[in-house]
Design a protein around this motif. Structure first.
Motif, PDB file in Angstrom:
ATOM      1  N   LYS A   1      10.434  -3.810   9.637  1.00 38.90           N
ATOM      2  CA  LYS A   1      11.662  -3.210   9.107  1.00 38.90           C
ATOM      3  C   LYS A   1      11.326  -1.845   8.505  1.00 38.90           C
ATOM      4  N   ILE A   2      12.011  -0.795   8.989  1.00 40.04           N
ATOM      5  CA  ILE A   2      11.779   0.565   8.494  1.00 40.04           C
ATOM      6  C   ILE A   2      13.007   1.016   7.722  1.00 40.04           C
ATOM      7  N   THR A   3      12.801   1.476   6.482  1.00 41.82           N
ATOM      8  CA  THR A   3      13.905   1.993   5.672  1.00 41.82           C
ATOM      9  C   THR A   3      13.569   3.404   5.209  1.00 41.82           C
TER      10      THR A   3
ATOM     11  N   ALA B   1       3.924  11.121  11.420  1.00 46.51           N
ATOM     12  CA  ALA B   1       2.724  11.635  10.761  1.00 46.51           C
ATOM     13  C   ALA B   1       3.138  12.536   9.607  1.00 46.51           C
ATOM     14  N   GLY B   2       2.468  12.389   8.476  1.00 44.99           N
ATOM     15  CA  GLY B   2       2.756  13.204   7.306  1.00 44.99           C
ATOM     16  C   GLY B   2       3.759  12.589   6.353  1.00 44.99           C
ATOM     17  N   ASP B   3       4.464  11.515   6.774  1.00 44.75           N
ATOM     18  CA  ASP B   3       5.426  10.850   5.888  1.00 44.75           C
ATOM     19  C   ASP B   3       4.688  10.158   4.746  1.00 44.75           C
ATOM     20  N   ARG B   4       5.264  10.206   3.561  1.00 46.47           N
ATOM     21  CA  ARG B   4       4.756   9.434   2.423  1.00 46.47           C
ATOM     22  C   ARG B   4       5.498   8.100   2.459  1.00 46.47           C
TER      23      ARG B   4
ATOM     24  N   VAL C   1      10.017   4.725   3.984  1.00 48.30           N
ATOM     25  CA  VAL C   1       9.650   6.129   4.039  1.00 48.30           C
ATOM     26  C   VAL C   1      10.221   6.778   2.785  1.00 48.30           C
ATOM     27  N   MET C   2       9.321   7.171   1.879  1.00 45.89           N
ATOM     28  CA  MET C   2       9.755   7.733   0.590  1.00 45.89           C
ATOM     29  C   MET C   2       9.983   9.232   0.686  1.00 45.89           C
ATOM     30  N   GLU C   3       9.118   9.945   1.408  1.00 47.37           N
ATOM     31  CA  GLU C   3       9.242  11.394   1.584  1.00 47.37           C
ATOM     32  C   GLU C   3       8.944  11.734   3.039  1.00 47.37           C
ATOM     33  N   PRO C   4       9.996  11.848   3.875  1.00 46.19           N
ATOM     34  CA  PRO C   4       9.744  12.196   5.274  1.00 46.19           C
ATOM     35  C   PRO C   4       9.130  13.591   5.382  1.00 46.19           C
ATOM     36  N   GLN C   5       8.245  13.746   6.359  1.00 46.52           N
ATOM     37  CA  GLN C   5       7.662  15.054   6.632  1.00 46.52           C
ATOM     38  C   GLN C   5       8.781  15.934   7.183  1.00 46.52           C
TER      39      GLN C   5
ATOM     40  N   TYR D   1       0.854  -1.189   0.000  1.00 45.92           N
ATOM     41  CA  TYR D   1       0.000   0.000   0.000  1.00 45.92           C
ATOM     42  C   TYR D   1       0.886   1.234   0.000  1.00 45.92           C
ATOM     43  N   GLU D   2       0.478   2.276  -0.741  1.00 39.79           N
ATOM     44  CA  GLU D   2       1.186   3.555  -0.733  1.00 39.79           C
ATOM     45  C   GLU D   2       0.245   4.633  -0.258  1.00 39.79           C
ATOM     46  N   GLY D   3       0.805   5.611   0.472  1.00 36.68           N
ATOM     47  CA  GLY D   3      -0.009   6.725   0.936  1.00 36.68           C
ATOM     48  C   GLY D   3       0.734   7.566   1.944  1.00 36.68           C
TER      49      GLY D   3
END
Length: 193
Positions: A74-76, A83-86, A107-111, A41-43
């Protein structure tokens, strides 16, 4: 006779409800507790997320889904999820699980935290992230009197994007120190563009 009709009616209603609700148990392809193939899932992580074990994702398809984060997740792409991260989530939908367990989060785009800024005498100053504990004379050179939203850039003199009422002193030709909650934060003048 009336009791027999009532009993048959109740039995029919209960049978129909059971069929509609799928009370026959899990589908033969997935027994209770059995894992299905991983799904992605993406969002954007919901604004209410506080770092706990249940994460709500506003997906790109417009739905809101909740997932379970565990110590094995696992977080990369960042140290933690905020909150707010893409993000992209990979999870396993277990039959009967209230919140599908997450295997991995990318995490593609950190807030990003907004940069604190203020405008003094037509010049924009930005927070350097450093503090200054040098002795001071005690007389302020000015005070922030107006404020804009945290994600906006100040456009008027003595205006900031982090609040009002803070005193400041010039520390150099290109620097100003602002007293924020008793701590002197260093701000540097932005070059003219």
């Amino acid at each position: 006779m009336k009791i027999k009709k009532f009993f048959v009616f109740c039995l029919s209603v209960c049978s129909a409800a059971a069929l509609l609700a799928g009370c026959a148990g899990p589908a033969p392809s997935q027994a209770a507790g059995e894992e299905a193939p991983p799904e992605t899932y993406e969002g954007v992580v919901s604004e209410g997320y506080d770092g706990g074990s249940v994460l709500t994702l506003e997906t790109d398809t417009g739905e809101s889904r909740s997932f379970s984060l565990g110590q094995e997740t696992k977080i990369t792409g960042a140290d933690a999820v905020a909150a707010g991260d893409r993000v992209t989530l990979t999870c396993v939908n277990k039959a009967g699980a209230v919140y599908p367990p997450v295997l991995a989060v990318e995490v593609m785009e950190p807030q990003k935290e907004p940069v604190r800024m203020l405008m003094i005498e037509g010049a924009l100053y930005t927070d350097t992230g450093r503090t200054n504990d040098l002795p001071r004379c005690g007389v302020m050179d000015g005070k922030i009197v107006t404020s804009v939203a945290a994600d906006e850039t100040p456009t008027q003199n003595n205006e900031s994007n982090f609040g009002t009422g803070y005193g400041y002193q010039f520390s150099s030709e290109n620097g100003v120190d602002v007293c924020i909650d008793g701590v002197w934060s260093e701000f540097a003048k932005e070059p003219l563009s």
